[in-house]
Design an enzyme around this catalytic site. Sequence first.
Site, PDB file in Angstrom:
ATOM      1  N   CYS A  11       0.832  -1.020   0.042  1.00  0.00           N
ATOM      2  CA  CYS A  11       0.077   0.078  -0.009  1.00  0.00           C
ATOM      3  C   CYS A  11       0.847   1.366   0.026  1.00  0.00           C
ATOM      4  O   CYS A  11       2.186   1.168   0.107  1.00  0.00           O
ATOM      5  CB  CYS A  11      -0.818  -0.031   1.065  1.00  0.00           C
ATOM      6  SG  CYS A  11      -0.279   0.007   2.721  1.00  0.00           S
ATOM      7  N   CYS A  14       3.025   1.872   3.038  1.00  0.00           N
ATOM      8  CA  CYS A  14       4.100   1.094   3.460  1.00  0.00           C
ATOM      9  C   CYS A  14       5.129   1.524   2.337  1.00  0.00           C
ATOM     10  O   CYS A  14       6.487   1.334   2.685  1.00  0.00           O
ATOM     11  CB  CYS A  14       3.599  -0.479   2.718  1.00  0.00           C
ATOM     12  SG  CYS A  14       2.074  -0.901   3.591  1.00  0.00           S
TER      13      CYS A  14
END
Lengths: 79, 350
Positions: A11, A14
Site C-alpha cells: 500500500c 508501506c
Amino acid sequence: MKNVKILGSGCKRCMDTAEMARSTAERLGITITLEKVTDYAQIASFGIAATPGVVVDGKVVHAGGLPRVEDMEKWLVDA
Amino acid sequence: MSLSAPAPRRDLPSVLLLAGLVVALVLWWLVYGQLQGAARWLVAVLPVANGSHMQEALQFFFYDVPKVLMLLVLVVFAMGVVRSFFSPVKTRSLLSGRREGLGNILAAGLGVFTPFCSCSAVPLFVGFVSAGVPLGVTFSFLIAAPMVNEVALGLLLVLVGWRVALTYLAFGLALAIVAGWIIGRLHLEHWLEDWVRQVRAAPADLAPEEMTLHQRLQAGATAVKDIVGRVWLWIILGIAVGALIHGFVPADLLAAILGRGAWWSVPVAVSLGVPMYSNAAGIIPVVEALLGKGAALGTVLAFMMSVIALSLPELIILRKVLSLRLIAVFVGVVASGIIAVGFLFNALFT
C-alpha cells in the site's frame, strides 16, 4: 549492518515507510539492508495487527501508520 | 562518516497549545457562519437565470463544498486526537479470548475508534484470528470499522440531523454485532484459507507509546492531511451529483422510485450499493439531496450502508484470507441485515 524489514502488502503508506527508512539511513550515514516483506503469511508471523510494520534486526519496533521521522532515526541509530 | 544524533523533541507547553486550539476554533466558526451568504453572493454574480434549475444546483454546490470540507477537517481532527488513544494492537489484546456475545459488542464499539484502513484489512484479520480473537468477533470489528466511522457520523449529524445520525450509529453497531454473532454461531473456521489457520504468532511486543498533548494534536493534524487529502475529490464528486439531483430531478419521480410506497426499493438499493464503492464523505451529500427530494430515509440509508460496508475492492482483498463460501456468507449476512435496517427505518420514521 542493520537489517530493516518493512512489512506491508504494497500500500502507499508501506512504500512511503520504506522510502523513509532508506532516506533516513542515507542522511545519517548508516548502511542498512532494506527488505520489503509483502507476503501476508510472513507479515502475520511477526504478530502485528496493522501495517506498515517496521522490523529492525528481527525486532518489531512499529506497527500501523506512517512512523514519525524522529522515531525512524531512533530505531536506526540505537535499536 | 558523521553520525548526527536525532533531534530532541520540542513540545510546546500545553497552555499555549490549548490557547491556539481555541483561537483556531473561533476562526473556524466565524468563517463557517459566512458560507451561505458567500455562496448566494457568488451565484448571484454568475450569469445564470434567477430561479432556474441551474441556479439551484449551483447554489447547492457552492454552499456544500466548503461546508462539507470545513466540517470534515473539524471532525477528522477531533477523531484523530481521540484515536491516538487506541491502536489495533491494544484492541486485539482487549478482544483476544473473548467469548461471543460480549466480545461482539466490544468489537463493534472498538471498531468505531480503532484506526483502520482497508489496505490493512488482511494483516488485521490474520493478526486478530491468530491471536485468539474468535472469528465472529473479528467480523463484528471488520463490519463496524468502515461503516460506523467519524466521517459518516459527523456529516450525517450536520447535513441530515442528529436523529438520523444517532439512529445510523445504533443500527450500524447492532448490524455489526448481530452479523458477527451469526457468523460466529455458524462455526466456519474451516472455511478460512489454510495458511491463515496455520499462523500462530505471538503478538509483537511493542512498548506502549506514551504521547504528549503536542503529539496527540499532531496525530489529529496528520489525520486531517491524510484523510482529507484522500477524500476531497470524492466529496466534490458526491456534491456535484447531489447538486444535480437537487436542481434537476423532479421530486415526484424520485418519490415514486425511492419513496416509502415502493417496498421493493430497499432490496434494489442494496443490490445496487454492494458493488459500488465510495467513501462515506462522497455518499452523504447524495443522501442529503435524495432526502430533500422525498426519498424514504430507510431506503437511502440502506443504500449508503451497502456502499460503505460492502465493496468489491475490499472483498477482493479479503479473498486472500477467506474462502469464496465464507465471503458469500459474509456478504449475505451483512446485506440481509442492511435490508432489514432499511425496512425498519422506513417503518419507524414516518
